[in-house]
Design a protein around this motif. Structure first.
Motif, PDB file in Angstrom:
ATOM      1  N   ALA A  15       0.826  -1.206   0.000  1.00  0.00           N
ATOM      2  CA  ALA A  15       0.000   0.000   0.000  1.00  0.00           C
ATOM      3  C   ALA A  15       0.864   1.261   0.000  1.00  0.00           C
ATOM      4  O   ALA A  15       0.508   2.271  -0.600  1.00  0.00           O
ATOM      5  N   GLU A  16       2.008   1.173   0.646  1.00  0.00           N
ATOM      6  CA  GLU A  16       2.871   2.360   0.735  1.00  0.00           C
ATOM      7  C   GLU A  16       3.527   2.704  -0.602  1.00  0.00           C
ATOM      8  O   GLU A  16       3.577   3.860  -1.005  1.00  0.00           O
ATOM      9  N   ASN A  17       4.069   1.686  -1.261  1.00  0.00           N
ATOM     10  CA  ASN A  17       4.773   1.934  -2.528  1.00  0.00           C
ATOM     11  C   ASN A  17       4.925   0.604  -3.251  1.00  0.00           C
ATOM     12  O   ASN A  17       5.870  -0.141  -3.021  1.00  0.00           O
ATOM     13  N   ASP A 237      -1.673  -3.944  -7.687  1.00  0.00           N
ATOM     14  CA  ASP A 237      -1.878  -2.492  -7.754  1.00  0.00           C
ATOM     15  C   ASP A 237      -2.928  -2.169  -8.815  1.00  0.00           C
ATOM     16  O   ASP A 237      -3.070  -1.023  -9.231  1.00  0.00           O
ATOM     17  N   PRO A 444      -6.073   9.117  -9.585  1.00  0.00           N
ATOM     18  CA  PRO A 444      -5.809   8.953  -8.153  1.00  0.00           C
ATOM     19  C   PRO A 444      -6.233  10.200  -7.387  1.00  0.00           C
ATOM     20  O   PRO A 444      -6.230  11.308  -7.940  1.00  0.00           O
ATOM     21  N   ASN A 446      -4.627  11.362  -4.818  1.00  0.00           N
ATOM     22  CA  ASN A 446      -3.401  12.077  -4.511  1.00  0.00           C
ATOM     23  C   ASN A 446      -2.495  12.047  -5.745  1.00  0.00           C
ATOM     24  O   ASN A 446      -1.857  11.056  -6.041  1.00  0.00           O
ATOM     25  N   LYS A 449       1.492  11.565  -4.980  1.00  0.00           N
ATOM     26  CA  LYS A 449       1.909  10.215  -4.641  1.00  0.00           C
ATOM     27  C   LYS A 449       0.690   9.327  -4.839  1.00  0.00           C
ATOM     28  O   LYS A 449      -0.053   9.050  -3.897  1.00  0.00           O
ATOM     29  N   GLU A 451      -2.135   6.804  -4.979  1.00  0.00           N
ATOM     30  CA  GLU A 451      -2.453   5.594  -4.232  1.00  0.00           C
ATOM     31  C   GLU A 451      -2.877   4.521  -5.226  1.00  0.00           C
ATOM     32  O   GLU A 451      -3.081   4.805  -6.403  1.00  0.00           O
ATOM     33  N   VAL A 452      -2.971   3.283  -4.759  1.00  0.00           N
ATOM     34  CA  VAL A 452      -3.484   2.216  -5.611  1.00  0.00           C
ATOM     35  C   VAL A 452      -4.922   2.561  -5.977  1.00  0.00           C
ATOM     36  O   VAL A 452      -5.737   2.868  -5.113  1.00  0.00           O
ATOM     37  N   HIS A 453      -5.208   2.588  -7.257  1.00  0.00           N
ATOM     38  CA  HIS A 453      -6.539   3.023  -7.695  1.00  0.00           C
ATOM     39  C   HIS A 453      -6.884   2.354  -9.012  1.00  0.00           C
ATOM     40  O   HIS A 453      -6.063   1.640  -9.600  1.00  0.00           O
TER      41      HIS A 453
END
Length: 512
Positions: A15-17, A237, A444, A446, A449, A451-453
RNA sequence: CGGGCUGUGGCUCAGCUUGGUAGAGCGCUGCGUUCGGGACGCAGAGGUCGUGGGUUCAAAUCCCACCAGCCCGACCA
């Protein structure tokens, strides 16, 4: 020991990267590492074992569908590549070229290609082998009786990629390429379809990857092909990844290479050819589809090792007995069959303390870890952990019962991985009928950065390249395929981008 | 291949602005205590500071060039 219970083996988390997580998994699981040669990777034994298993199982399927393996040269004369216009254009930008055949020591004391040894015709290192195989088939084929030719080769190819990512995109990669030549168009189209189905079967049953099968749009087609079929998987992702392609080449390459034959009626005709391939990218696909924040999770049907036995030897006086018992257990397990072959079992005898070994195997994604300690010897038990469950979930079983049910347990892991991937894909596949919703889906929250979308969008399309181009520019979303399944295509409708009529829904996604 | 950032033990990085001859954590080796959820103590080994050139009495540190890597674009299995 500094860890809270929530510590994950891989940082950052998915989730972070996601991209960074992937790289860390490849490294932590000891699958591959970057080499000193830009864009090229070293595939380590655990990663290569995975590829070997994919290879073996696929190879059997190729043989079962009438194909045989052969090997064609790594070097292709440039003039061969020039024969098919679309093909050259597609690959010219990423070809490695061999221009000399000898080195010498230059004035600066360093090795350099000897000017006197320049090749009269430079050689390209194969980015794919249609042209050289075509030239060979041209020699082999004279009569309709020489057809079909059904050949596959396992090899490496080079495409000079600028942004390498281990397994997903490297300058050199391993793959198989099937090349067939047929008497009739119908036969060649059938072959193209048949091999796509082989790939879909491999993906679903062996790799536990649910895939959508379909056809590429003209814009995404293989250079030189009349029709490109593909299977597309979704990874965690929610991006699409092409897991296999099969091309109907029409008579394009036959004409370019002169593959012609005398037909039953006595006329001279060009053959109909196909080509199809999957690569080591499948390994990357697997990892991104099934892995978790503790590392890789390998489907049992392709895992290099099914069960690892971790002897627990706290005291010197019980050590030998535990190790001996581990070997006995390993041999009993090896006698168990999983899909026709004996289990691959490893006893990790390394003298490492505590949970270190355990975590190494978690990160590598081995399906089953079995702890065997002095207390188990007394009780005839084993402690079993499944990689598809939480790392804390350890089940204490009678050793006999474990051995008896190990194949079923592996199958349950295999099925569970597929079900999980299928659920994730279905959850993020949407029918979308408005341009606004489409944009919202793929944007996204954001932007800095992301996010998973997003995911897969089944949306009508007027068939124009202009819409594809626009959507790609706006959102980096492309048509992954025109689904073969009527349930997905859903019949005629209206293109939300232009309002024009659409024959069916197509599958859109961001992709690798 | 264009734009930005970064190159210092195996890995992650500090030191660079204000030049003075190299450090930490992790990993590795040895010994001991440990071991069923990622152990600890003690003692060690390991570095042409990306490469080449320049400035200087002196360069990891300043200047130039090159190379490599990462991120973002274009391209792709």
């Amino acid at each position: 020991m500094n860890g809270s219970a929530a510590k994950t083996a891989i940082t950052p988390t998915r989730a972070e990267n996601f991209a960074e997580w992937y790289q860390q998994v490849v490294r932590a699981a000891e699958l591959a590492e970057p080499s000193d040669v830009r864009g090229c990777m070293v595939i380590k034994p655990w990663g290569f074992g995975l590829w070997e298993n994919i290879q073996r199982q696929m190879d059997a399927m190729f043989k079962a569908t009438g194909h045989r393996n052969a090997y064609f040269p790594l070097f292709i004369p440039i003039s061969y590549l020039e024969k098919e216009a679309a093909h050259v254009e597609g690959f010219a930008k990423e070809c490695a070229v061999v221009t000399h055949h000898r080195l010498e020591v230059g004035a600066d004391g360093k090795m350099r290609p000897a000017p006197s040894a320049e090749l009269t015709e430079p050689l390209v290192i194969r980015p794919t082998s249609e042209t050289i195989i075509g030239a060979t088939y041209a020699k082999w084929v004279q009569s309709y009786r020489d057809l079909p030719i059904l050949i596959n080769q396992w090899c490496n190819v080079v495409r000079w990629e600028m942004r390498p990512r281990l397994f997903l995109r490297t300058a050199e990669f391993l793959w198989q390429e099937g090349h067939t030549a047929h008497e009739t168009e119908a036969e060649a189209r059938e072959e193209t379809q048949r091999m796509l189905e082989v790939y879909a079967t491999l993906a679903r049953e062996h790799l536990a990857l649910p895939v959508y099968a379909g056809e590429k749009s003209a814009g995404e087609r293989f250079p030189g092909a009349v029709q490109t079929l593909c299977i597309e998987a979704m990874v965690q992702d929610r991006k699409a990844i092409q897991a296999g392609t099969s091309h109907f080449l029409g008579q394009n390459f036959a004409k370019a290479s002169g593959i012609k034959f005398q037909s039953r009626a006595g006329a001279e005709e060009f053959a109909w050819t196909t080509s199809w391939g999957v690569s080591t990218r499948l390994v990357g696909t697997l990892l991104m589809a099934h892995g978790d924040d503790d590392g890789a999770i390998l489907p049992p049907r392709v895992a290099p090792t099914h069960v690892v036995i971790l002897p627990i030897t706290p005291k010197a006086e019980t050590r030998d007995a535990v190790l001996a018992a581990a070997d006995v257990l390993a041999n009993r397990l090896r006698e168990q069959k999983f899909h026709g072959a004996g289990l691959e079992v490893e006893v990790d005898r390394r003298d490492l303390g505590g949970g270190v070994k355990n975590w190494e195997w978690i990160k590598k994604g081995v399906p089953l870890r079995v702890e065997l300690g002095p207390r188990d010897l007394e009780k005839g038990s084993v402690a079993v952990a499944r990689r598809d469950r939480g790392v804390k979930e350890k089940e204490f079983l009678a050793a006999d019962a474990f051995v008896a049910q190990v194949a079923a347990t592996l199958q349950s892991i295999q099925d569970g991985l597929f079900a999980r991937a299928l659920a994730q894909r279905d959850e993020h596949t949407r029918r979308i009928d408005s341009r606004e919703e489409f944009h919202a889906f793929f944007t996204p929250k954001n932007a800095e950065k992301p996010e998973v979308h997003g995911g897969f969008a089944l949306t009508h399309w007027d068939g124009s390249a202009a819409v594809e181009e626009q959507v790609k520019n706006d959102l980096k979303v492309t048509i992954r395929c025109i689904p073969a399944d009527a349930a997905l295509g859903g019949g005629p409708g209206v293109c939300p981008f232009t309002g024009k009529p659409s024959a069916q829904r197509v599958l859109w996604a961001k992709s690798y």
